[in-house]
Design a protein around this motif. Structure first.
Motif, short mmCIF file in Angstrom:
data_model
loop_
_atom_site.label_atom_id
_atom_site.label_comp_id
_atom_site.label_asym_id
_atom_site.label_seq_id
_atom_site.Cartn_x
_atom_site.Cartn_y
_atom_site.Cartn_z
N ASP A 170 45.61 50.43 80.03
CA ASP A 170 45.40 51.54 79.64
C ASP A 170 46.30 51.76 78.46
N SER A 171 47.30 50.84 78.16
CA SER A 171 48.00 50.98 76.85
C SER A 171 47.50 50.41 75.63
N LEU A 172 46.38 49.77 75.81
CA LEU A 172 45.76 48.90 74.64
C LEU A 172 45.05 49.98 73.90
N PRO A 173 45.40 50.05 72.25
CA PRO A 173 45.02 51.16 71.52
C PRO A 173 43.12 51.16 71.48
N PHE A 174 42.84 52.45 71.24
CA PHE A 174 41.32 52.44 70.87
C PHE A 174 41.35 52.38 69.46
N LEU A 175 40.41 51.29 68.85
CA LEU A 175 40.45 51.32 67.21
C LEU A 175 39.12 51.65 66.58
N PRO A 176 39.34 52.52 65.47
CA PRO A 176 38.43 52.80 65.12
C PRO A 176 37.40 51.82 64.36
N ALA A 177 36.32 52.38 63.80
CA ALA A 177 35.39 51.61 63.14
C ALA A 177 36.14 50.57 62.00
N GLU A 178 35.75 49.38 61.58
CA GLU A 178 36.34 48.85 60.60
C GLU A 178 35.33 48.30 59.77
N TYR A 179 35.88 48.18 58.47
CA TYR A 179 34.61 47.73 57.53
C TYR A 179 35.17 46.40 56.86
N GLU A 180 34.46 45.58 56.43
CA GLU A 180 34.75 44.54 55.32
C GLU A 180 33.90 44.54 54.30
N VAL A 181 34.33 45.04 53.11
CA VAL A 181 33.75 45.16 51.70
C VAL A 181 34.51 44.34 50.71
N ALA A 182 33.45 43.71 49.87
CA ALA A 182 33.86 43.16 48.60
C ALA A 182 33.46 44.04 47.50
N GLN A 183 34.18 43.85 46.38
CA GLN A 183 33.96 44.20 45.09
C GLN A 183 33.89 43.24 43.90
N LEU A 184 32.92 43.47 42.96
CA LEU A 184 32.76 42.78 41.57
C LEU A 184 33.39 43.80 40.82
N LEU A 185 34.36 43.72 39.95
CA LEU A 185 34.69 44.61 38.91
C LEU A 185 34.75 44.09 37.47
N VAL A 186 34.13 44.62 36.78
CA VAL A 186 34.03 44.44 35.14
C VAL A 186 34.61 45.58 34.16
N TYR A 187 35.70 45.25 33.49
CA TYR A 187 36.05 46.41 32.68
C TYR A 187 35.11 46.47 31.43
N ALA A 188 35.08 47.58 30.87
CA ALA A 188 34.14 47.71 29.92
C ALA A 188 34.95 47.29 28.55
N LYS A 189 34.09 46.43 27.81
CA LYS A 189 34.68 45.73 26.68
C LYS A 189 34.60 46.64 25.63
N VAL A 190 35.72 46.80 25.10
CA VAL A 190 35.76 47.73 23.80
C VAL A 190 35.45 47.20 22.57
N SER A 191 35.06 48.00 21.63
CA SER A 191 34.68 47.36 20.11
C SER A 191 36.05 46.92 19.40
N LYS A 192 35.73 45.97 18.63
CA LYS A 192 36.91 45.72 17.71
C LYS A 192 37.20 46.92 16.76
N GLN A 193 36.51 47.75 16.39
CA GLN A 193 37.02 49.15 15.60
C GLN A 193 37.86 49.81 16.55
N GLU A 194 37.66 50.00 17.88
CA GLU A 194 38.65 50.77 18.53
C GLU A 194 39.98 49.89 18.73
N LYS A 195 39.72 48.84 18.85
CA LYS A 195 41.00 48.16 18.95
C LYS A 195 41.94 48.07 17.82
N ASP A 196 41.08 47.99 16.57
CA ASP A 196 42.00 48.15 15.20
C ASP A 196 42.47 49.59 15.27
N ARG A 197 41.69 50.57 15.58
CA ARG A 197 42.29 52.00 15.51
C ARG A 197 43.43 52.10 16.46
N VAL A 198 43.71 51.41 17.64
CA VAL A 198 44.81 51.56 18.47
C VAL A 198 46.13 50.77 17.72
N ARG A 199 45.71 49.50 17.17
CA ARG A 199 46.68 48.82 16.68
C ARG A 199 47.04 49.40 15.33
#
Length: 449
Positions: A170-199
């Motif tokens: 009676d002391s064992l905890p009641f656990l909620p639903a659990e999820y296993e999720v993976a992600q594939l993350l790709v950052y947006a590639k900015v243009s050379k012109q934008e990088k030159d502006r920041v530099r």
């Protein structure tokens, strides 16, 4: 005061210890209630911790809780005093760096308004940071002591099973639903012109600094790293390996007070100034500006991620391989993209581990399915596109060995660590002078006189 032999409860070892804010000590009528060698516990420390505890509960007074908090404070002081005897130290640079981080967090919580924080606490930023140093040093030292004492802790599968069998059903905890999720993350590639502006923007800022303008003022105005910007761009002392390679290499190549050319890293472009170097430790400050992807950049990134999804759905590419080859999330490249809980580090997540939008998306997905490309913004503000892979979901249930071995193993390991700390404590107090105010006899911290 009387001098006693301490009675120590295993319960307190399982409590986390918190940094006691020195800013509120003066609000309580103070006196020393415990002495441990050259260290003391003030009544204000106990009362502040107790009030914090009550705020986290329903506010009902609880003297037993106050006693347990005092036990934890006592245990921490014993560890700190014993660390001095055993020459367990933390570097001043580490303390300084942590104090800078804490101060940055405090400023962020004040809405990024330094003046507002100073007015609220009635102190300058310099004084606030100075008052953080000693409690942070104590906290880091105690963490190091705990780690060293329990470094060899381990439990076997048979010990885990034995630990589980000793837990009443009676002391064992009641656990909620659990999820296993993976992600594939790709950052947006900015243009050379934008990088030159920041530099160019950073080079203009560099020119202004060389002409006499204050680096710290310009960091607060322009830097996208809001945490360090509040500190004038200061990152504090860092060891080799702590910073991204591009930043670190440029920093170690600088002379003290020299300012770099714009340096590109995964976070954006940095203007770096080396403040001081001590062997493998560097103290730097920077101004970070992130190039911003255009609408066209985002469309291109979305199409690329969608092409990966098509290959995955057609079984021409596994999700794990796609992650390894293309995902920008370094922490999950080698585990198939699995998202880990920030609280536990486990790949088994509960609903609270997800932001609201992600949870809604998962609610519409079938097991083993891959989402459509989704817009995403990283915690540091970078624009990206990601795929979610819904690996598994468990039903709410009472904890058991078959489904929850990882959790039960961790609980058994924590219990073993507590035992090791308990044994250590009773040995340590024989080497220390301990004096406890008679008003706290009711806490039964002691046995005998």
């Amino acid at each position: 005061m009387n001098h006693f032999k301490i009675k120590f409860s295993t319960f307190l070892l399982l409590l986390g210890f918190c940094l006691i804010s020195t800013f509120a000590f003066s609000q309580v009528a103070d006196k020393i209630i415990v002495k441990v060698d050259n260290y003391i516990i003030l009544k204000s420390e106990l009362e502040l911790s107790y009030q914090n505890y009550l705020r986290s509960q329903d506010g009902t007074p609880d003297e037993n809780a106050k006693c347990e908090i005092l036990r934890q404070l006592l245990f921490n002081k014993v560890m700190y005093a014993k660390a001095e005897i055993d020459s367990v130290i933390v570097l001043d640079e580490q303390v300084e760096s942590e104090a800078s981080n804490r101060l940055s967090m405090m400023i962020e919580r004040a809405g990024g308004d330094e003046k507002k924080l100073e007015e609220y606490l009635g102190k300058s930023l310099a004084d606030i940071k100075e008052e953080l140093l000693e409690p942070i040093k104590e906290q880091l030292t105690i963490q190091k002591m705990r780690s060293e004492i329990t470094a060899d802790a381990k439990v076997t599968p048979s010990q885990v099973r034995k630990f589980y069998k000793l837990i009443p059903t009676d002391s064992l905890p009641f656990l909620p639903a659990e999820y296993e999720v993976a992600q594939l993350l790709v950052y947006a590639k900015v243009s050379k012109q934008e990088k030159d502006r920041v530099r160019k923007q950073l080079l203009d800022i560099r020119t202004r600094i060389k002409a006499g303008e204050d680096f710290a003022v310009l960091a607060k105005e322009f830097s996208a790293d809001l945490g360090s910007a509040a500190q004038g761009g200061n990152l504090g002392y860092r060891e080799r390996g702590e910073l991204v390679p591009e930043y670190e290499a440029a920093s170690f190549a600088l002379k003290p007070m020299e300012i770099s050319e714009p340096i590109e890293s995964e976070f954006g472009f940095h203007l770096i100034q080396l403040l001081e170097r001590r062997g493998n430790l560097i103290n730097t400050r920077h101004i970070l500006i992130r190039p911003k992807p255009s609408a066209a950049d985002m469309v291109y990134t979305n199409k690329f991620v969608d092409s990966l999804r098509n290959l995955i759905v057609k079984d021409s590419l596994t999700f794990a391989k796609a992650v390894f080859e293309h995902s920008a999330d370094r922490s999950s490249k080698n585990n198939g993209g699995r998202i880990l809980s920030q609280q536990t580090g486990s790949a088994k997540l509960v609903a609270e581990d997800f932001d609201y939008n992600t949870y809604l998306i998962l609610d519409t997905m079938k097991l083993k399915s891959v989402s459509q490309p989704l817009p995403f913004r990283s915690p540091d503000g970078k624009e990206a596109v990601r795929l979610l892979y819904f690996i598994d979901k468990s039903k709410p249930h009472q904890a058991n060995l078959n489904d929850d071995y990882e959790k039960i193993y961790q609980a058994a390991l924590n219990d073993e660590r507590a035992r090791m700390l308990d044994d250590w404590f009773f040995t340590a107090i024989k080497e220390l002078y301990i004096d406890i105010d008679e008003d706290y006899n009711k806490c039964e911290l002691v046995e005998g006189i």
